[in-house]
Design a protein around this motif. Structure first.
Motif, PDB file in Angstrom:
ATOM      1  N   GLY A 255       0.787  -1.226   0.000  1.00 20.48           N
ATOM      2  CA  GLY A 255       0.000   0.000   0.000  1.00 20.48           C
ATOM      3  C   GLY A 255       0.820   1.277   0.000  1.00 20.48           C
ATOM      4  N   PHE A 256       2.004   1.252   0.611  1.00 23.25           N
ATOM      5  CA  PHE A 256       2.735   2.494   0.821  1.00 23.25           C
ATOM      6  C   PHE A 256       4.054   2.598   0.068  1.00 23.25           C
ATOM      7  N   THR A 257       4.402   1.593  -0.717  1.00 21.94           N
ATOM      8  CA  THR A 257       5.641   1.680  -1.493  1.00 21.94           C
ATOM      9  C   THR A 257       5.329   1.546  -2.975  1.00 21.94           C
ATOM     10  N   SER A 258       6.340   1.746  -3.764  1.00 20.14           N
ATOM     11  CA  SER A 258       6.160   1.607  -5.215  1.00 20.14           C
ATOM     12  C   SER A 258       6.510   0.199  -5.696  1.00 20.14           C
ATOM     13  N   TYR A 259       6.796  -0.707  -4.782  1.00 21.70           N
ATOM     14  CA  TYR A 259       7.159  -2.078  -5.126  1.00 21.70           C
ATOM     15  C   TYR A 259       5.924  -2.982  -5.089  1.00 21.70           C
ATOM     16  N   LYS A 260       4.925  -2.639  -5.850  1.00 21.55           N
ATOM     17  CA  LYS A 260       3.637  -3.359  -5.817  1.00 21.55           C
ATOM     18  C   LYS A 260       3.788  -4.827  -6.214  1.00 21.55           C
ATOM     19  N   THR A 261       4.513  -5.116  -7.297  1.00 25.09           N
ATOM     20  CA  THR A 261       4.617  -6.507  -7.765  1.00 25.09           C
ATOM     21  C   THR A 261       5.407  -7.374  -6.794  1.00 25.09           C
ATOM     22  N   ILE A 262       6.394  -6.783  -6.138  1.00 28.90           N
ATOM     23  CA  ILE A 262       7.176  -7.546  -5.153  1.00 28.90           C
ATOM     24  C   ILE A 262       6.286  -7.945  -3.985  1.00 28.90           C
ATOM     25  N   PHE A 263       5.563  -6.974  -3.420  1.00 25.72           N
ATOM     26  CA  PHE A 263       4.741  -7.275  -2.255  1.00 25.72           C
ATOM     27  C   PHE A 263       3.527  -8.126  -2.611  1.00 25.72           C
ATOM     28  N   LEU A 264       2.967  -7.958  -3.802  1.00 27.80           N
ATOM     29  CA  LEU A 264       1.877  -8.841  -4.202  1.00 27.80           C
ATOM     30  C   LEU A 264       2.373 -10.275  -4.375  1.00 27.80           C
ATOM     31  N   GLY A 265       3.583 -10.428  -4.897  1.00 27.42           N
ATOM     32  CA  GLY A 265       4.163 -11.767  -4.994  1.00 27.42           C
ATOM     33  C   GLY A 265       4.361 -12.392  -3.626  1.00 27.42           C
ATOM     34  N   LEU A 266       4.857 -11.600  -2.674  1.00 29.48           N
ATOM     35  CA  LEU A 266       5.030 -12.105  -1.313  1.00 29.48           C
ATOM     36  C   LEU A 266       3.687 -12.447  -0.674  1.00 29.48           C
ATOM     37  N   ILE A 267       2.685 -11.623  -0.923  1.00 29.05           N
ATOM     38  CA  ILE A 267       1.355 -11.884  -0.365  1.00 29.05           C
ATOM     39  C   ILE A 267       0.775 -13.176  -0.944  1.00 29.05           C
ATOM     40  N   LEU A 268       0.850 -13.324  -2.254  1.00 31.62           N
ATOM     41  CA  LEU A 268       0.319 -14.537  -2.889  1.00 31.62           C
ATOM     42  C   LEU A 268       1.042 -15.780  -2.383  1.00 31.62           C
ATOM     43  N   GLY A 269       2.358 -15.737  -2.380  1.00 35.33           N
ATOM     44  CA  GLY A 269       3.128 -16.889  -1.927  1.00 35.33           C
ATOM     45  C   GLY A 269       2.890 -17.214  -0.465  1.00 35.33           C
ATOM     46  N   THR A 270       2.795 -16.197   0.371  1.00 35.63           N
ATOM     47  CA  THR A 270       2.585 -16.421   1.801  1.00 35.63           C
ATOM     48  C   THR A 270       1.183 -16.955   2.072  1.00 35.63           C
ATOM     49  N   CYS A 271       0.193 -16.491   1.322  1.00 29.44           N
ATOM     50  CA  CYS A 271      -1.161 -17.039   1.489  1.00 29.44           C
ATOM     51  C   CYS A 271      -1.201 -18.523   1.140  1.00 29.44           C
TER      52      CYS A 271
ATOM     53  N   LEU B 130       2.710 -16.751 -13.055  1.00 32.52           N
ATOM     54  CA  LEU B 130       3.134 -16.770 -14.454  1.00 32.52           C
ATOM     55  C   LEU B 130       2.035 -16.247 -15.382  1.00 32.52           C
ATOM     56  N   ARG B 131       0.797 -16.459 -15.008  1.00 29.04           N
ATOM     57  CA  ARG B 131      -0.325 -15.989 -15.837  1.00 29.04           C
ATOM     58  C   ARG B 131      -0.474 -14.474 -15.765  1.00 29.04           C
ATOM     59  N   TYR B 132      -0.168 -13.888 -14.616  1.00 27.32           N
ATOM     60  CA  TYR B 132      -0.308 -12.450 -14.417  1.00 27.32           C
ATOM     61  C   TYR B 132       1.024 -11.824 -13.996  1.00 27.32           C
ATOM     62  N   PRO B 133       2.000 -11.786 -14.892  1.00 29.56           N
ATOM     63  CA  PRO B 133       3.317 -11.239 -14.520  1.00 29.56           C
ATOM     64  C   PRO B 133       3.299  -9.736 -14.269  1.00 29.56           C
ATOM     65  N   GLN B 134       2.268  -9.054 -14.725  1.00 22.27           N
ATOM     66  CA  GLN B 134       2.186  -7.620 -14.478  1.00 22.27           C
ATOM     67  C   GLN B 134       1.831  -7.322 -13.021  1.00 22.27           C
ATOM     68  N   TYR B 135       1.314  -8.321 -12.302  1.00 21.32           N
ATOM     69  CA  TYR B 135       0.939  -8.145 -10.893  1.00 21.32           C
ATOM     70  C   TYR B 135       1.888  -8.831  -9.914  1.00 21.32           C
ATOM     71  N   PHE B 136       2.487  -9.939 -10.321  1.00 15.04           N
ATOM     72  CA  PHE B 136       3.293 -10.750  -9.399  1.00 15.04           C
ATOM     73  C   PHE B 136       4.677 -11.008  -9.981  1.00 15.04           C
ATOM     74  N   GLN B 137       5.688 -10.930  -9.137  1.00 14.86           N
ATOM     75  CA  GLN B 137       7.028 -11.352  -9.543  1.00 14.86           C
ATOM     76  C   GLN B 137       7.246 -12.768  -9.021  1.00 14.86           C
ATOM     77  N   ILE B 138       7.595 -13.659  -9.920  1.00 12.98           N
ATOM     78  CA  ILE B 138       7.662 -15.093  -9.617  1.00 12.98           C
ATOM     79  C   ILE B 138       8.665 -15.401  -8.500  1.00 12.98           C
ATOM     80  N   ILE B 139       9.772 -14.690  -8.464  1.00 12.33           N
ATOM     81  CA  ILE B 139      10.791 -14.952  -7.432  1.00 12.33           C
ATOM     82  C   ILE B 139      10.214 -14.692  -6.040  1.00 12.33           C
ATOM     83  N   TYR B 140       9.435 -13.643  -5.910  1.00 13.00           N
ATOM     84  CA  TYR B 140       8.870 -13.316  -4.605  1.00 13.00           C
ATOM     85  C   TYR B 140       7.692 -14.215  -4.250  1.00 13.00           C
TER      86      TYR B 140
END
Length: 124
Positions: free
Chosen positions: A27-43, A89-99
């Motif tokens: 919410g507060f940084t410009s690293y949206k894809t990194i944090f969304l990747g972490l959120i998806l993976g952690t969920c 992999l389907r939505y690379p604009q939202y998620f970074q696979i490494i994260y």
């Protein structure tokens, strides 16, 4: 087995803390894809931890009754991890696979940290 449930509750609490930190980072940084990747993976990692706890409890009950046990659901947990990777992999604009992969390892890291923390503080 109650101590196993207590461990799970502690680990669940720490995973929720991490998830709240990730949401704030999203919410507060410009690293949206990194944090969304972490959120998806952690969920998905939390889902895997929950399935492991559920299977372990049923394993314990079956052993206590003298029944045969099929498995602890390793294939099921691998499939959920594969689903998370497919979504990334389907939505690379939202998620970074490494994260996403780092997020998938979150529950195992939390389990290790929880073990070492309680081994040092409880067994002093």
């Amino acid at each position: 087995m109650p101590e196993f449930r207590v461990m799970y509750n502690r680990q669940r609490k720490w995973i929720f803390y991490l998830l709240s930190f990730y949401v704030l980072g999203w919410g507060f940084t410009s690293y949206k894809t990194i944090f969304l990747g972490l959120i998806l993976g952690t969920c998905f990692s939390f889902l895997n931890l929950w399935m492991l706890v559920r299977k372990t409890e049923s394993f314990d009950k079956a052993i206590a009754k003298g029944k045969k046990v099929r498995s602890l659901g390793s294939l099921q947990r691998m499939a959920t991890a594969a689903i998370a990777v497919i979504i990334a992999l389907r939505y690379p604009q939202y998620f970074q696979i490494i994260y996403v992969v780092l997020g998938l390892m979150t529950s195992y890291i939390v389990i290790m940290i929880d073990y070492f923390y309680h081994a040092l503080h409880v067994h002093k």
